[in-house]
Design a protein around this motif. Structure first.
Motif, PDB file in Angstrom:
ATOM      1  N   ALA A 149       0.751  -1.025  -0.181  1.00 16.47           N
ATOM      2  CA  ALA A 149      -0.022  -0.056  -0.051  1.00 16.47           C
ATOM      3  C   ALA A 149       0.919   1.212  -0.066  1.00 16.47           C
ATOM      4  N   ALA A 150       1.980   1.376   0.620  1.00 16.76           N
ATOM      5  CA  ALA A 150       2.818   2.447   0.721  1.00 16.76           C
ATOM      6  C   ALA A 150       3.349   2.766  -0.787  1.00 16.76           C
ATOM      7  N   VAL A 151       3.666   1.816  -1.489  1.00 13.49           N
ATOM      8  CA  VAL A 151       4.060   2.169  -2.694  1.00 13.49           C
ATOM      9  C   VAL A 151       3.214   2.165  -3.914  1.00 13.49           C
ATOM     10  N   GLY A 152       1.751   2.093  -3.445  1.00 10.63           N
ATOM     11  CA  GLY A 152       0.557   2.247  -4.294  1.00 10.63           C
ATOM     12  C   GLY A 152       0.268   0.782  -5.146  1.00 10.63           C
ATOM     13  N   ILE A 153       0.506  -0.128  -4.463  1.00  8.34           N
ATOM     14  CA  ILE A 153       0.209  -1.278  -5.223  1.00  8.34           C
ATOM     15  C   ILE A 153      -1.049  -1.952  -4.352  1.00  8.34           C
ATOM     16  N   THR A 154      -2.222  -1.879  -4.979  1.00  8.95           N
ATOM     17  CA  THR A 154      -3.645  -2.291  -4.394  1.00  8.95           C
ATOM     18  C   THR A 154      -4.537  -3.269  -5.156  1.00  8.95           C
ATOM     19  N   GLY A 155      -5.579  -3.602  -4.901  1.00 15.65           N
ATOM     20  CA  GLY A 155      -6.401  -4.456  -5.842  1.00 15.65           C
ATOM     21  C   GLY A 155      -6.038  -5.494  -6.598  1.00 15.65           C
TER      22      GLY A 155
END
Length: 474
Positions: free
Chosen positions: A416-422
């Motif tokens: 989540a901190a590096v923008g990887i989700t879903g």
């Protein structure tokens, strides 16, 4: 007390095999799942958060209860508790392979982690308690090297299984290994325990530790998935529980964590470095194996084979690293090893579409492997050397708990901190952007671990030179 064994004796070799196979089985499931994550996700329809839970459910119960496992071994018999853990682990592995939904797999992984928590500290404690003092350093070096090989073999084995059978077999393969371990334990491993221990047990401490880690993990993984109120509440509960855990251990008559062990500067610094280094290691492997498949186009088997240099270097050099640390002291290796690992992580940041393995992947892995070899054996030996033999299981449990906690929190926080989700693990462009940032964070954590050792171990005396015994008169 049982007679101590010689390293070269048949029973000694049996003890080493049983402990390496058992702990290797637990480590294997900490790495082998990474290769199968993409296939698991597509088969079960899982999100990134659910895939994080597949990894972290195991790490959560392992990190939360590994102290319990070490304490139970010291109290009720290290061999007995080790065998219970191996049996539990094998049964939970069957459940993992039978899972039909992400939720079922996550629940089974939680159960599997309980078995790992019982057997993992017992593995090293059995080495410490079973062998003669003059053989322990060498056996710890062999244990560390072969254990590292088991962890590194995980991606290769997992890739082959996923490509040629089903991801479910990465769990079912544990059953025959467990049978071999149980047979060897019955035939070769002497029973040992802490004969001075009081039979009381710190149940409140165990509960506070588990609640604290579980709540923090939930807050980190679900930060992008649930309402902010839930995240803040979970973070507050986790922080408060861990603070209460420390207070409880200071006052408990039978603490899980005897805080007097931390009066040793070497013990404290080694565990602080462990938190940083193993957190970075777990996150790097999590992202690298996925990046090779998502962006570089590797099959699971190819992604697994890509990490073979870790296996080879650990196998060839770990015992020599342990022997070197025994001669010169741990500071140099514990300071330089993490920095070398950081350099390897930076070299691996450029892995992506079209990257050549020989020029883009292999150099970074080799550098990282050399750093890992430099630090693993002396780190383990330093932790055990600062604790009395009767607390071997407890000291091992503390260090393992710290390592698993670092792994748990890094894998929970970094995506989540590096923008990887879903479903970003299905998009090369989205995943690569996050991967590059994640490897930079890993390198910084590793470098910080080296600095902690360099500064914290300053002034620690080197081992005294060994004086040869006089030759017997004739």
């Amino acid at each position: 007390m049982a007679e101590l064994l010689a390293a070269a004796s048949p029973r000694g070799r049996g003890v080493l095999t049983a402990t390496v196979l058992g702990s290797g089985m637990a480590m294997l499931d900490g790495t082998v799942v990474n290769v199968a994550l993409r296939r698991i996700g597509t088969t079960l329809g899982a999100s990134v958060a659910e895939l994080q839970w597949v990894v972290n459910a195991y790490m959560l119960s392992l990190a939360s209860l590994i102290l319990v496992g070490g304490a139970l071994g010291d109290r009720f018999g290290r061999r007995r508790v080790y065998m219970v853990g191996v049996t539990w682990f094998a049964a939970a592995s069957v459940l993992c392979g039978l899972a039909r939904t992400p939720e079922q797999l996550i629940a089974a992984r939680l159960v599997q982690g309980v078995g790992a928590a019982l057997l993992t500290p017992g593995s090293l404690a059995l080495i410490q308690a079973s062998f003669r003092p003059q053989d322990r350093a060498a056996m710890i070096g062999r244990w560390a090297g072969l254990g590292g090989v088991a962890a590194a073999v995980g991606p290769v084995l997992g890739g082959w299984i996923v490509d040629n059978a089903s991801w479910r077999w990465i769990f079912w393969i544990n059953v025959p290994v467990a049978v071999v371990v149980l047979v060897l334990c019955r035939r070769c491993v002497p029973e040992s325990c802490d004969e001075q221990v009081d039979r009381g047990f710190d149940v409140p401490g165990a509960v506070l530790g588990a609640v604290g880690l579980g709540a923090l993990t939930y807050a980190l993984i679900e930060a992008q998935e649930v309402a902010a109120g839930y995240v803040v509440t979970a973070a507050a509960v986790g922080t408060a529980s861990l603070c209460l855990f420390v207070l409880r251990e200071r006052r408990a008559p039978h603490p899980l964590v005897p805080l007097h062990l931390f009066r040793s500067r070497v013990f404290s610094i080694a565990n602080a470095m462990t938190l940083l280094v193993y957190g970075a290691l777990a996150a790097m492997l999590f992202f690298l194996v996925l990046q090779l498949q998502v962006s570089a186009g590797y099959t699971p088997l190819q992604a697994g084979f890509a990490t073979v240099p870790l296996t080879v270097v650990m196998l060839l050099l770990s015992s020599r690293s342990g022997a070197l640390a025994g001669r010169i002291g741990p500071r140099l290796q514990l300071s330089a090893g993490p920095v070398i690992c950081a350099a390897g992580a930076l070299l691996l940041r450029d892995v992506g579409a079209g990257t050549s393995y020989l020029t883009g992947v292999l150099p970074g892995l080799l550098v990282f492997s050399l750093g890992l070899v430099a630090l693993v054996a002396p780190l383990t030996a330093s932790v055990l050397a600062t604790a009395p033999d009767r607390l071997a299981g407890t000291a091992s449990g503390i260090n393992n708990a710290v390592a698993r906690t670092g792994s748990l929190l890094s894998v929970a926080a970094l995506p989540a901190a590096v923008g990887i989700t879903g479903a970003d693990y299905r998009s090369a462009e989205a995943f690569t952007a996050g991967y590059t940032e994640a490897l930079l964070v890993c390198a910084l954590l590793l470098a910080a671990g080296g600095v902690v050792s360099l500064v914290g171990l300053r002034g620690v005396p080197r081992p005294a030179p060994r004086v040869p015994a006089p030759a017997p008169s004739r």
